[in-house]
Design an enzyme around this catalytic site. Structure first.
Site, short mmCIF file in Angstrom:
data_model
loop_
_atom_site.label_atom_id
_atom_site.label_comp_id
_atom_site.label_asym_id
_atom_site.label_seq_id
_atom_site.Cartn_x
_atom_site.Cartn_y
_atom_site.Cartn_z
N PHE A 186 0.85 -1.19 0.00
CA PHE A 186 0.00 0.00 0.00
C PHE A 186 0.89 1.24 0.00
O PHE A 186 1.91 1.28 0.68
CB PHE A 186 -0.93 0.00 1.22
CG PHE A 186 -2.06 0.97 1.09
CD1 PHE A 186 -3.16 0.67 0.31
CD2 PHE A 186 -2.02 2.18 1.74
CE1 PHE A 186 -4.22 1.57 0.18
CE2 PHE A 186 -3.06 3.09 1.63
CZ PHE A 186 -4.16 2.79 0.84
N THR B 219 0.83 -1.38 5.74
CA THR B 219 1.64 -1.12 6.92
C THR B 219 1.06 -1.79 8.16
O THR B 219 1.81 -2.25 9.02
CB THR B 219 1.79 0.40 7.12
OG1 THR B 219 2.44 0.94 5.95
CG2 THR B 219 2.62 0.72 8.33
N PHE B 220 -0.25 -1.88 8.26
CA PHE B 220 -0.86 -2.55 9.41
C PHE B 220 -0.43 -4.01 9.47
O PHE B 220 -0.25 -4.57 10.55
CB PHE B 220 -2.39 -2.44 9.37
CG PHE B 220 -3.05 -3.01 10.58
CD1 PHE B 220 -3.14 -2.27 11.74
CD2 PHE B 220 -3.59 -4.29 10.56
CE1 PHE B 220 -3.75 -2.80 12.88
CE2 PHE B 220 -4.20 -4.82 11.68
CZ PHE B 220 -4.27 -4.08 12.84
N GLU B 221 -0.25 -4.64 8.32
CA GLU B 221 0.12 -6.05 8.26
C GLU B 221 1.62 -6.28 8.43
O GLU B 221 2.06 -7.42 8.58
CB GLU B 221 -0.34 -6.66 6.92
CG GLU B 221 -1.84 -6.75 6.77
CD GLU B 221 -2.52 -5.45 6.38
OE1 GLU B 221 -3.74 -5.36 6.58
OE2 GLU B 221 -1.84 -4.52 5.88
N ALA C 177 4.51 3.14 4.50
CA ALA C 177 4.14 4.56 4.48
C ALA C 177 2.67 4.69 4.84
O ALA C 177 1.82 4.04 4.24
CB ALA C 177 4.40 5.16 3.10
N ILE D 178 -0.12 7.68 5.19
CA ILE D 178 -0.36 9.09 4.84
C ILE D 178 -1.70 9.52 5.43
O ILE D 178 -2.71 8.84 5.23
CB ILE D 178 -0.31 9.29 3.31
CG1 ILE D 178 1.08 8.87 2.80
CG2 ILE D 178 -0.61 10.75 2.95
CD1 ILE D 178 1.21 8.80 1.30
N HIS E 49 -8.21 6.83 10.89
CA HIS E 49 -7.54 5.62 10.41
C HIS E 49 -6.01 5.75 10.46
O HIS E 49 -5.31 4.81 10.83
CB HIS E 49 -8.01 5.31 8.99
CG HIS E 49 -7.47 4.05 8.42
ND1 HIS E 49 -7.87 2.82 8.84
CD2 HIS E 49 -6.54 3.83 7.45
CE1 HIS E 49 -7.23 1.89 8.15
NE2 HIS E 49 -6.42 2.48 7.31
N ARG F 43 10.68 12.10 1.74
CA ARG F 43 11.40 11.27 2.71
C ARG F 43 11.81 9.93 2.10
O ARG F 43 12.61 9.21 2.69
CB ARG F 43 10.53 11.07 3.95
CG ARG F 43 10.46 12.34 4.78
CD ARG F 43 9.28 12.33 5.75
NE ARG F 43 9.25 13.52 6.58
CZ ARG F 43 8.84 14.72 6.19
NH1 ARG F 43 8.44 14.90 4.94
NH2 ARG F 43 8.82 15.74 7.02
#
Length: 163
Positions: free
Chosen positions: A22, A56-58, A80, A82, A88, A127
């Site tokens: 993602f 990112t949650f996983e 990342a 955003i 959320h 970044r």
């Protein structure tokens, strides 16, 4: 006084890079930066493995599996998050950070976090190396240093007990 530090020489290290798909426009740049930094510090291509997860949650679940495999000296989480118009962002960023921190405490290998938490896509791309600096590269170098200092710490003799 004894001082133990990790070197930035990565020759012979095996590293697992765990990357969220993602926001791939950003995470792919983090991956490029991390892999490039590892190569520049002496890691061979064959000693770098890339694992992809949905988001990112996983990341923490896959990162834990990779770290516990005992095949790696270091693992790096790359993702990342955003900010949007709902809470959320806070949930995902907070839980991913907690998960990576927990793995770092429980793991015998070095764990480094290259998860960006940004307000805008533009900030995230900056970044990720589009303008200057790449947080993926920085996380990879931190993983090398941590892997080396963990090796040094393992060599420290136990204190002798008075009998």
């Amino acid at each position: 006084m004894n001082v133990y530090e990790g070197s930035l020489v990565a020759t012979g290290l095996k590293v697992g890079l765990v990357v969220a798909r993602f926001n791939s426009l950003v995470t792919e740049q983090l991956l490029v930066g991390a892999a490039d930094a590892l190569r520049r510090h002496g890691v061979k291509d064959g000693d770098i493995d890339v694992f992809r997860c949905p988001g990112t949650f996983e990341l923490p679940a896959l990162l834990r599996r990779v770290a516990r495999s005992a095949r790696y000296d270091a693992v790096v989480a790359l993702g990342a998050v955003i900010r949007g118009g709902t809470p959320h962002f806070e949930y995902v960023a907070g839980e991913a950070t907690k998960g990576v921190a927990q793995i770092a405490l429980e793991s015998d290998c070095a764990v480094s976090m290259g998860i960006l938490t940004c307000d805008t896509l533009e900030q995230a791309l900056e970044r990720a190396g589009v303008k200057a600096g790449n947080k993926g590269a920085e996380a990879a170098v931190a993983a090398v240093e941590q892997a080396n200092v963990l090796r040094e710490a393992a060599k420290v003799p136990s204190p002798r007990r008075a009998e």
